[in-house]
Design a protein around this motif. Structure first.
Motif, mmCIF file in Angstrom:
data_model
loop_
_atom_site.group_PDB
_atom_site.id
_atom_site.type_symbol
_atom_site.label_atom_id
_atom_site.label_comp_id
_atom_site.label_asym_id
_atom_site.label_seq_id
_atom_site.Cartn_x
_atom_site.Cartn_y
_atom_site.Cartn_z
ATOM 1 N N ARG A 93 -37.959 -85.969 -59.834
ATOM 2 C CA ARG A 93 -37.595 -87.304 -59.355
ATOM 3 C C ARG A 93 -38.394 -88.373 -60.102
ATOM 4 N NH1 ARG A 93 -35.107 -87.479 -54.308
ATOM 5 N NH2 ARG A 93 -34.908 -85.433 -53.362
ATOM 6 N N ALA A 94 -39.702 -88.129 -60.215
ATOM 7 C CA ALA A 94 -40.570 -89.113 -60.873
ATOM 8 C C ALA A 94 -40.183 -89.283 -62.344
ATOM 9 C CB ALA A 94 -42.031 -88.678 -60.754
ATOM 10 N N HIS A 95 -39.843 -88.176 -63.007
ATOM 11 C CA HIS A 95 -39.459 -88.241 -64.426
ATOM 12 C C HIS A 95 -38.262 -89.161 -64.620
ATOM 13 C CE1 HIS A 95 -38.414 -86.928 -68.485
ATOM 14 N NE2 HIS A 95 -37.185 -86.738 -68.041
ATOM 15 N N ALA A 155 -59.007 -87.598 -59.121
ATOM 16 C CA ALA A 155 -57.903 -87.417 -60.083
ATOM 17 C C ALA A 155 -56.687 -86.810 -59.386
ATOM 18 C CB ALA A 155 -58.357 -86.514 -61.238
ATOM 19 N N THR A 156 -56.930 -85.856 -58.472
ATOM 20 C CA THR A 156 -55.819 -85.229 -57.742
ATOM 21 C C THR A 156 -55.089 -86.248 -56.872
ATOM 22 O OG1 THR A 156 -57.090 -83.179 -57.706
ATOM 23 C CG2 THR A 156 -55.231 -83.310 -56.190
ATOM 24 N N VAL A 157 -55.876 -87.099 -56.194
ATOM 25 C CA VAL A 157 -55.271 -88.116 -55.330
ATOM 26 C C VAL A 157 -54.435 -89.084 -56.167
ATOM 27 C CG1 VAL A 157 -55.794 -90.088 -53.824
ATOM 28 C CG2 VAL A 157 -57.020 -87.926 -53.530
ATOM 29 N N VAL A 158 -54.992 -89.553 -57.300
ATOM 30 C CA VAL A 158 -54.271 -90.492 -58.175
ATOM 31 C C VAL A 158 -52.998 -89.833 -58.715
ATOM 32 C CG1 VAL A 158 -54.387 -91.730 -60.388
ATOM 33 C CG2 VAL A 158 -56.329 -91.781 -58.821
ATOM 34 N N HIS A 159 -53.119 -88.578 -59.130
ATOM 35 C CA HIS A 159 -51.981 -87.833 -59.676
ATOM 36 C C HIS A 159 -50.849 -87.751 -58.634
ATOM 37 C CE1 HIS A 159 -50.207 -84.439 -62.073
ATOM 38 N NE2 HIS A 159 -49.692 -84.168 -60.882
ATOM 39 N N LEU A 160 -51.210 -87.298 -57.428
ATOM 40 C CA LEU A 160 -50.179 -87.137 -56.389
ATOM 41 C C LEU A 160 -49.586 -88.478 -55.973
ATOM 42 C CD1 LEU A 160 -51.857 -84.375 -54.175
ATOM 43 C CD2 LEU A 160 -49.950 -84.116 -55.776
ATOM 44 N N PHE A 161 -50.433 -89.488 -55.879
ATOM 45 C CA PHE A 161 -49.976 -90.826 -55.511
ATOM 46 C C PHE A 161 -48.927 -91.301 -56.520
ATOM 47 C CE2 PHE A 161 -50.187 -95.432 -55.487
ATOM 48 C CZ PHE A 161 -50.142 -95.720 -54.126
ATOM 49 N N ALA A 162 -49.236 -91.143 -57.820
ATOM 50 C CA ALA A 162 -48.316 -91.604 -58.872
ATOM 51 C C ALA A 162 -46.999 -90.834 -58.816
ATOM 52 C CB ALA A 162 -48.968 -91.434 -60.246
ATOM 53 N N VAL A 163 -47.077 -89.511 -58.693
ATOM 54 C CA VAL A 163 -45.859 -88.688 -58.724
ATOM 55 C C VAL A 163 -44.978 -88.959 -57.498
ATOM 56 C CG1 VAL A 163 -45.001 -86.310 -58.602
ATOM 57 C CG2 VAL A 163 -46.859 -86.885 -60.165
ATOM 58 N N ILE A 164 -45.620 -89.150 -56.342
ATOM 59 C CA ILE A 164 -44.839 -89.314 -55.112
ATOM 60 C C ILE A 164 -44.264 -90.728 -54.991
ATOM 61 C CG2 ILE A 164 -45.023 -89.360 -52.576
ATOM 62 C CD1 ILE A 164 -46.999 -86.954 -52.948
ATOM 63 N N PHE A 165 -45.028 -91.746 -55.431
ATOM 64 C CA PHE A 165 -44.566 -93.111 -55.201
ATOM 65 C C PHE A 165 -43.796 -93.734 -56.367
ATOM 66 C CE2 PHE A 165 -47.766 -92.664 -51.882
ATOM 67 C CZ PHE A 165 -47.020 -93.092 -50.799
ATOM 68 N N VAL A 166 -43.901 -93.151 -57.553
ATOM 69 C CA VAL A 166 -43.169 -93.704 -58.702
ATOM 70 C C VAL A 166 -41.652 -93.739 -58.474
ATOM 71 C CG1 VAL A 166 -42.388 -92.981 -61.018
ATOM 72 C CG2 VAL A 166 -44.767 -93.522 -60.616
ATOM 73 N N TYR A 214 -54.279 -90.381 -63.861
ATOM 74 C CA TYR A 214 -53.167 -91.089 -64.507
ATOM 75 C C TYR A 214 -52.593 -90.255 -65.658
ATOM 76 C CZ TYR A 214 -50.589 -94.334 -67.381
ATOM 77 O OH TYR A 214 -49.610 -94.916 -68.138
ATOM 78 N N CYS A 215 -53.472 -89.719 -66.504
ATOM 79 C CA CYS A 215 -53.011 -88.965 -67.687
ATOM 80 C C CYS A 215 -52.244 -87.702 -67.293
ATOM 81 C CB CYS A 215 -54.186 -88.595 -68.593
ATOM 82 S SG CYS A 215 -54.891 -90.026 -69.412
ATOM 83 N N THR A 216 -52.759 -86.976 -66.292
ATOM 84 C CA THR A 216 -52.060 -85.743 -65.898
ATOM 85 C C THR A 216 -50.716 -86.080 -65.226
ATOM 86 O OG1 THR A 216 -53.308 -85.688 -63.828
ATOM 87 C CG2 THR A 216 -54.138 -84.338 -65.633
ATOM 88 N N ALA A 217 -50.684 -87.178 -64.461
ATOM 89 C CA ALA A 217 -49.418 -87.579 -63.823
ATOM 90 C C ALA A 217 -48.414 -87.997 -64.893
ATOM 91 C CB ALA A 217 -49.667 -88.728 -62.844
ATOM 92 N N ASP A 218 -48.881 -88.792 -65.872
ATOM 93 C CA ASP A 218 -47.978 -89.263 -66.936
ATOM 94 C C ASP A 218 -47.436 -88.076 -67.737
ATOM 95 O OD1 ASP A 218 -46.806 -91.470 -68.461
ATOM 96 O OD2 ASP A 218 -48.073 -90.719 -70.090
#
Lengths: 183, 183
Positions: free
Chosen positions: B48-50, A15-26, B11-15
């Motif tokens: 940035r992501a927001h 979950a941490t990897v997915v979270h960081l991946f999404a925030v950094i690459f979005v 995904y949920c925490t990133a969103d």
């Protein structure tokens, strides 16, 4: 118990990897899509006024109905860009955005203090000789060779929209015929 | 199971952190949320992501402060089948605007083509105080039309805010969003 702890830890790590991946690459992906959308809407290094009629979808997300907008998608890989703005008698600003959406420069009408302003966008990674600068022109060094320039002008009420739009239409973006010397 | 939980949690925490913001990167003031580092080259990855994910081209806090509300003062989602009063007083900024957007981020279509009020076209009730009615049926005074269903959001923009406003975002006196009733 140990098995549960193992899978719990693995889930949190994933979950941490997915979270960081999404925030950094979005930002990179979404800003790229936005720039591509604006690029498709008109010629590069040319000013386009954005039509704000009724509820028609515009190129901007959640635009302000109290502003008139114009934009230039810029590409200064080969030549600097000369930006000339005609400033209306209301709030006005010109903002330069980098390829990833950073607002790297903004100038408003009060800071400008004149009714016509001239900016030159230069790639910060290139040298630009001062003698190449046109008179009364502000040099803006930008971190990316491509990006967006956005003009905003306050329209206090609808009776003034024509006047404000005339000023935006009188503004201009054009490449400047001096090739910057690469380092 | 491990994959589903890990991917879903990530995904949920990133969103959530990109939309609502973490306490360390966005500021809450009643129902209003503001991202102080909007547009800044020094912005954190969440800011940035927001803005990238929402397709916004933000101005820095020096040029404009943008507050968004998706709930009323009691934390209930803003609903177009209800009626609201937004009550506040003029801000220490050069000019400001209050805009309603429907869930898809477009304006709320209406015959009057009225999507916002700004500091110059709003009718003040007292010493710089104002009240805006949001309802599907016409109301006297400052009326922003809603449809009969669907959620919506309010955006408050303050242009060229005084420096003391930028430094006290949590203490600012922002408009109250009061639900009057629902159909």
């Amino acid at each position: 118990m140990r098995r549960l702890l193992y899978w719990g830890t693995a889930t949190v790590l994933l979950a941490t990897v997915v979270h960081l991946f999404a925030v950094i690459f979005v930002p990179g992906v979404d800003s790229g899509q936005k720039m591509a959308q604006l690029e498709a809407a008109g010629e590069i290094n040319t000013l386009h006024r954005i039509s704000m009629k009724g509820t028609d979808p515009t190129l901007l997300t959640e635009p302000s109905p109290d502003l008139a907008y114009a934009f230039c998608k810029y590409d200064i890989k080969s030549r600097p860009l000369l930006v000339q703005g005609a400033i209306p008698p209301t709030y006005w600003s010109v903002s330069v955005y980098s390829e990833i959406g950073d607002n790297v420069y903004t100038l408003n009408d009060r800071q400008a203090g004149v009714d016509k302003i001239s900016l030159m966008l230069v790639d910060a990674s290139e040298t630009f000789e001062d003698e190449d600068r046109p008179e009364n022109t502000i040099i803006v060094r930008v971190p990316t060779a491509t990006g967006l320039i956005l003009f905003r002008a306050f329209v206090p009420d609808r009776s003034q929209s024509e006047l404000i739009e005339r000023h935006l239409d009188a503004s201009e973006c054009k490449t400047y015929p001096v090739r910057s010397a690469r380092r | 199971m491990f994959l589903i939980c890990g991917l879903g949690l990530g995904y949920c925490t990133a969103d959530y952190s990109m939309q609502e913001g973490l306490a360390t990167v966005s500021v809450r003031n009643g129902p209003w949320i503001v991202w102080p580092l909007a547009g800044s080259a020094d912005a954190d990855p969440y800011t940035r992501a927001h803005f990238a994910a929402n397709g916004h081209l933000p101005l820095t806090a020096f040029e404009a402060l943008t507050f968004r509300a998706t709930t009323d003062d009691h934390g209930q989602p803003l609903d177009q089948s209800c009626e609201y009063f937004v009550e506040g007083r003029a801000f220490k900024a050069r000019w400001w605007s209050l805009t309603a957007y429907q869930n898809d981020r477009n304006f709320i279509a209406n015959k009057a083509q009225r999507y916002s009020f700004n500091s110059q076209n709003i009718v003040y009730t007292g010493q710089g105080e104002f009240q805006v009615a949001l309802a599907s049926n016409a109301r006297p005074g400052n009326w922003l039309p809603l449809k009969n269903s669907g959620t919506f959001q309010l955006t408050l923009r303050l242009y060229n805010p005084d420096s003391d406003m930028r430094g006290s975002l949590q203490e600012l006196l922002l408009p109250k969003i009061k639900k009057v009733g629902c159909t």
